[in-house]
Write an enzyme that holds these catalytic residues in place. Sequence first.
Site, PDB file in Angstrom:
ATOM      1  N   SER A  83       0.849  -1.197   0.000  1.00  0.00           N
ATOM      2  CA  SER A  83       0.000   0.000   0.000  1.00  0.00           C
ATOM      3  C   SER A  83       0.875   1.233   0.000  1.00  0.00           C
ATOM      4  O   SER A  83       2.016   1.190   0.457  1.00  0.00           O
ATOM      5  CB  SER A  83      -0.858   0.027   1.263  1.00  0.00           C
ATOM      6  OG  SER A  83      -0.058   0.360   2.384  1.00  0.00           O
ATOM      7  N   ASP A  84       0.341   2.355  -0.505  1.00  0.00           N
ATOM      8  CA  ASP A  84       1.005   3.609  -0.192  1.00  0.00           C
ATOM      9  C   ASP A  84       0.827   3.803   1.312  1.00  0.00           C
ATOM     10  O   ASP A  84      -0.035   3.183   1.942  1.00  0.00           O
ATOM     11  CB  ASP A  84       0.433   4.782  -0.996  1.00  0.00           C
ATOM     12  CG  ASP A  84       1.397   5.972  -0.991  1.00  0.00           C
ATOM     13  OD1 ASP A  84       2.324   6.004  -0.134  1.00  0.00           O
ATOM     14  OD2 ASP A  84       1.239   6.882  -1.825  1.00  0.00           O
ATOM     15  N   TRP A  85       1.670   4.650   1.863  1.00  0.00           N
ATOM     16  CA  TRP A  85       1.711   4.777   3.323  1.00  0.00           C
ATOM     17  C   TRP A  85       0.412   5.389   3.856  1.00  0.00           C
ATOM     18  O   TRP A  85       0.160   6.572   3.703  1.00  0.00           O
ATOM     19  CB  TRP A  85       2.935   5.596   3.725  1.00  0.00           C
ATOM     20  CG  TRP A  85       4.170   4.784   3.989  1.00  0.00           C
ATOM     21  CD1 TRP A  85       4.975   4.898   5.091  1.00  0.00           C
ATOM     22  CD2 TRP A  85       4.752   3.726   3.195  1.00  0.00           C
ATOM     23  NE1 TRP A  85       6.004   3.971   5.029  1.00  0.00           N
ATOM     24  CE2 TRP A  85       5.892   3.250   3.886  1.00  0.00           C
ATOM     25  CE3 TRP A  85       4.416   3.124   1.997  1.00  0.00           C
ATOM     26  CZ2 TRP A  85       6.690   2.216   3.402  1.00  0.00           C
ATOM     27  CZ3 TRP A  85       5.212   2.094   1.508  1.00  0.00           C
ATOM     28  CH2 TRP A  85       6.325   1.652   2.199  1.00  0.00           C
ATOM     29  N   GLY A  86      -0.406   4.533   4.436  1.00  0.00           N
ATOM     30  CA  GLY A  86      -1.680   5.017   4.971  1.00  0.00           C
ATOM     31  C   GLY A  86      -2.824   4.916   3.971  1.00  0.00           C
ATOM     32  O   GLY A  86      -3.885   5.489   4.192  1.00  0.00           O
TER      33      GLY A  86
END
Length: 722
Positions: A220-223
Site C-alpha cells: 500500500s502507499d503509506w496510509g
Amino acid sequence: MTSELSTAEQAALTSGSDFWHTTAVESAGLPALTVTDGPHGVRMQASEGDLLAGVPATCFPPAVAGASTWDPELLRRMGEALGDECRAMDVAVLLGPGVNLKRSPLGGRNFEYFSEDPILTGVLATEWVRGLQSKGVGASLKHYAVNSQETDRMRVSADVDERTLREMYLRAFHRVVTRAQPWTVMCAYNKVNGVYASEHHWLLTEVLRDEWGFEGLVVSDWGAVVDRVAAVRAGLDLTMPGPDAAGDRALVDAVENGTLEAAALRRSADLVREMIVKAGKREAGAYDAAAHHDLAREIAGRAIVLLKNDGGILPLGGQSLAVIGEFARTPRYQGGGSSQITPTRLDDALTQIQASTSAAVTFASGYDDIPAAVEVARGSDVALVFVGSVHETEGADRESLDLPAEHLALIEQVSAVNPNTVVVLSNGAVLVTSPWEARVPAIVEGWLLGQAGGSAIADVLFGRVNPSGRLAETIPVKLADHPSYLDFPGEHGHVRYGEGLHVGYRGFDAREQAVSYPFGFGLSYTTFSYGTASGDGLEIRVPVTNTGSVDGREVVQVYVSLPGSSVRRAPRELKAFANVAIPAGATTEVVLTVDRADLAYWDVRLGRWIVEDGDYVFEIGASSRDIRATVTRHVDGDAVRVPLTADSSVGEWFADPRGAELLGSLFAEAAAGAGDSTMAAMASDPGMLLMLNSLPLSRMAMFPGSPFSAEALTGLIKAANE
Ligand code: BGC
C-alpha cells in the site's frame, strides 16, 4: 509455503512493524526488511524523531529531469547506482519509480513523475527498474493507479473511462510490469472510478495479476489502506506503515468467520515471505560517492533542455558575467515530501561558473535587491538570471504556472539594461515562458537537477556538454489552453478525466493549438538534418547528419497515427524514439522499431486490445511539431468480429460483410414486393439509408412496413453470427 505459519503470523506478516520495516517472524526465520524512498535517492531515515532527515545519499536528478534525457541507458545506470547505495544501507526495496502520467502541469508531484506520455514513461522506468533490480534490490512501481494529482489525494475518485485508463494511465505500469517484473507495485491513495485503489479487485488482481502476470507483491502507499480485509480480498498484500494490530486481528477474525478466504491471506503472506527470502540473497555493498556524484552530474547535464538560443549566445566564451538570482548560489535541486534526499554533496552554479572562466563574474542575489542586480547586469557582457518555482511538494498541487512576481520583475529589469540576458530555470514542472520569453535571447530549462545540478548547468553554459535534453511535457502558452484545464482538480471527491485520451500534446495537437514549446523539443549547439526514411514493416531507418561543427546528440522520435481509424485517436502518438550521439559532420543511420502491440487501441465492446488493419502514418521528427520525414506502412490488423445483435444498428449490420449480405437481400426482396412508401423501399435508397443507419434492428422490426418481424429477427441474428 506459509502453511506452517499460524493465521495470526500470516496476518502480522502482511503489515509493517514500523514506518520502514516489515514484520519479522522469528519462528519462521524471517527477518524484518527495510523499505524506503525513493525514487531519485535512498532516503534512509537518520533519526527516530525526524521522518524527513536522511542519512546522506546521492541525490540523483528527480524524474522530471531523468525523463528529459530521453535516454533509457542513463536511467538504467541510475537504477544500478541506486541499487549499490541500497545495498550499502541494507535497504531491500526502494520505493520508486513513480510512473503516473503528468495529466496537468499543476500536479504537485510532477517533479517525481516522468512525462505526459505513457511510452516515454514506460521505456525509461523499465530501464530504471532493471538497473536497480540487477543489484538484488527491489523496486516499487508507484502509484497504481491514476494518482495524477495531489488535491484530496487520499480520498478523491479519479473518474476515467476504460479506454483512457488502459491506453494512457495504465500503459506505463503495464510496460514496466511485463518487461521488468518489479518486486513490488505500490497502490495509490486515491479511488479509481469510485473504489479505493487499495480495495480495487479489478486493478490489483484482474488486471495486474491475471492479465499482466505480475509476480511480485502489492504494497500500500503509506496510509492508503482503509479496510485491511477488503484490501487483502482485492489483492493487496502488504499494508504500510505498521504496526497495525487491529487490522491484523480483523484479518484473523475474517478468516475464522469465513468472510475472507484463508487462501487469500495465505497468498499475501507467501508473497511477503518470498520477498524477504529474495532480499536475503543480496550482498552487502559499498558505493563510491564521488563516482555517483559524477553520474548525477552526467544525467543532469543530459537533462537540461535548451529552449531558446537566439544568435548563438550560448555557449559562453570569455565574456564577463553577471550571475543573478539566489538559486545560482542556493540551488533548488529537488522537490518536497517523501522523496527528499539528504545529499552527499551539493554543487551550486555560481561556484561552478566562477571555476569555468577567467573573465570577471559578479553576483547579485536578485529577488529582493533588484537594483543591485540591475547594476551588475549593466556592467557585464552577459547576464545569467536564475529564476524558477519556489515551492513544489508532494501533498499539494501548484496554483499557477507563473514565475513568482519578483522573479518576473528581475527578468524584466535585467533584460532592459542588458540585451544578452540568459534565463536559467529551476522548476519541477513546467512554467509558462510566454509572458517574458521575447525579452531574452536564451532560455535554459534546468528543472530540478539533483545534487550535481550546479555543475551540470555550468557544463551546458560553457559548452562542455552540448545540450540534448528534450521536453517530456508540453510548455503551453497559458494554463487555460491545457487539455486538463476544465477538469482539474475536480470537486466534492471526484475528478473527471474529461479530456480522455487527449492528455498533454495529444490534446494540443487535436485542437491545433499553439504551444510555447512542444513535447519532444530541445535545441543543441549543433544542427541535424534528416535524410529519406526507409525500412520495412514496423522498422524505420533514417539517416541523420550532424551538420554543425560540434559533436552532439539527437533524439529521433517516431509518432504514429491512423487516418480513418474506426475509433477516436490523437493526431500523433509517440511510439518509438532513439537517442544517438553523432560526431560533427558525421551521418548515422538511426534504426527505430515500433512495437506492433503499441499500435493497439482498447476495444470497450470486446474488452481487448485491437490492432486495426490499415495504412499507418509514421512521422519521424525532432519533436512532436518538427516532423522531418513521413512514411506510410500497412499493418495487418487483428481479426475482429463484433457479434451482431438485435441492438446493432442498420449501419453496423451493413458494415459487417455477412450482415450486409443478409440484410441487403432482405431489403431488396421486400422492396421488390412492396410499394414505394415502405421502409424497405427507403432502405434501398442510398440517401434514405443514411438516415436509417443509426436505427437498431429491433426497433426497425417494430415499425410498420419493416421488411422483417421481431420473430424473423432471431433467425437473422443466428444466420449472421453462424
Ligand atoms: C508517498 C509515497 C512514499 C510513501 C513512503 C507516501 O506519502 O505517496 O510515494 O513512497 O509515502 O514515504
